[in-house]
Design a protein around this motif. Sequence first.
Motif, PDB file in Angstrom:
ATOM      1  N   ASP A  47      55.563   2.647  29.734  1.00  0.00           N
ATOM      2  CA  ASP A  47      56.425   2.301  28.596  1.00  0.00           C
ATOM      3  C   ASP A  47      55.621   1.683  27.459  1.00  0.00           C
ATOM      4  O   ASP A  47      55.864   1.968  26.281  1.00  0.00           O
ATOM      5  N   VAL A  50      53.421   4.499  25.759  1.00  0.00           N
ATOM      6  CA  VAL A  50      54.199   5.481  24.992  1.00  0.00           C
ATOM      7  C   VAL A  50      54.963   4.831  23.844  1.00  0.00           C
ATOM      8  O   VAL A  50      54.909   5.306  22.702  1.00  0.00           O
ATOM      9  N   ASN A  51      55.656   3.736  24.124  1.00  0.00           N
ATOM     10  CA  ASN A  51      56.558   3.147  23.133  1.00  0.00           C
ATOM     11  C   ASN A  51      55.874   2.154  22.197  1.00  0.00           C
ATOM     12  O   ASN A  51      56.138   2.166  20.988  1.00  0.00           O
ATOM     13  N   ASP A  52      55.012   1.310  22.728  1.00  0.00           N
ATOM     14  CA  ASP A  52      54.360   0.280  21.900  1.00  0.00           C
ATOM     15  C   ASP A  52      53.103   0.802  21.213  1.00  0.00           C
ATOM     16  O   ASP A  52      52.844   0.469  20.051  1.00  0.00           O
ATOM     17  N   LEU A  53      52.315   1.589  21.939  1.00  0.00           N
ATOM     18  CA  LEU A  53      51.036   2.052  21.397  1.00  0.00           C
ATOM     19  C   LEU A  53      51.112   3.439  20.764  1.00  0.00           C
ATOM     20  O   LEU A  53      50.174   3.853  20.071  1.00  0.00           O
ATOM     21  N   ASP A  54      52.210   4.155  21.001  1.00  0.00           N
ATOM     22  CA  ASP A  54      52.357   5.523  20.499  1.00  0.00           C
ATOM     23  C   ASP A  54      51.187   6.399  20.946  1.00  0.00           C
ATOM     24  O   ASP A  54      50.589   7.141  20.177  1.00  0.00           O
ATOM     25  N   CYS A  55      50.858   6.264  22.242  1.00  0.00           N
ATOM     26  CA  CYS A  55      49.763   7.028  22.841  1.00  0.00           C
ATOM     27  C   CYS A  55      50.303   7.907  23.967  1.00  0.00           C
ATOM     28  O   CYS A  55      51.456   7.780  24.386  1.00  0.00           O
ATOM     29  N   ILE A  56      49.429   8.741  24.479  1.00  0.00           N
ATOM     30  CA  ILE A  56      49.730   9.578  25.635  1.00  0.00           C
ATOM     31  C   ILE A  56      48.979   9.023  26.840  1.00  0.00           C
ATOM     32  O   ILE A  56      47.771   8.763  26.742  1.00  0.00           O
ATOM     33  N   LYS A 101      44.829   8.977  21.949  1.00  0.00           N
ATOM     34  CA  LYS A 101      45.322   8.647  20.614  1.00  0.00           C
ATOM     35  C   LYS A 101      44.639   9.575  19.610  1.00  0.00           C
ATOM     36  O   LYS A 101      43.411   9.620  19.549  1.00  0.00           O
ATOM     37  N   ASP A 102      45.443  10.297  18.852  1.00  0.00           N
ATOM     38  CA  ASP A 102      44.909  11.244  17.858  1.00  0.00           C
ATOM     39  C   ASP A 102      43.888  12.184  18.480  1.00  0.00           C
ATOM     40  O   ASP A 102      42.873  12.536  17.859  1.00  0.00           O
TER      41      ASP A 102
END
Length: 258
Positions: A47, A50-56, A101-102
């Motif tokens: 969580d 995905v939600n806080d870091l906007d990563c996979i 990330k990116d």
Amino acid sequence: MAISIKSANQIDKMRTAGKLASSVLEMVGDHVKTGITTEKIDQICHDFIVNDLDCIPAPLNYNGFPKSICTSVNNVVCHGIPSEKKLKKGDIINIDITVIKDGYHGDTSKMFIVGKPSVKAQKICNVARDSMMLGIDMVKPGIHLGEIGKVIGDYAHSKNCSVVRDYCGHGIGEVFHELPQVIHYDDGRINQSPILEPGMTFTIEPMINLGGYEVVTSRIDGWTVTTKDRSLSAQWEHTILVTETGHEILTLRTEETN
């Protein structure tokens, strides 16, 4: 396939991914306590990633791996699958985090101790971390990659511990696992190993056992690796950049800068 040399732009993205990965380990520490399941730790990390870091979370569905992190407890060497088993006092657990990330990967792991450890548990955690740091301290342009493994292996053996030979560190960037392979012991071919150059990025992640180095992989889940003799195992991991003058730890945690 040659070892990739990262551009300045790629290195910036690696720095970002590395910092984000380290932040997961910083976040989860307060949750690692008696009674929590490794499944719950996985959910918390998933969580946050995905939600806080906007990563996979890179491990999820990687070659069929079913979870977002690896949780390796006591005699589990690596690739432990989070489950409903609860942590108990005296357990040691490696939490292995890789985020994307990116398009770039940050990969790091850390040992956590639940309550008061036994003397043996504290020893293996310390030896594993010291082994990694001695290897990292070697990194600079012009050395042979194999020199890192020799320093790690010599130190671990001096502490009457062994180095797992079936798994190694790896190059990393847009690809989770790329060249070079980073061996954590002296395989007798140091002078044939690659020479480090600025812009190389790879992990150093020695798996150190209190007993012998032999390991076995679960026939049930096909992932969980344990020590053959059931002895304790510990591992720490950082993603490293070779710089013009030495190295940079891309996954350095705040606690390590104090």
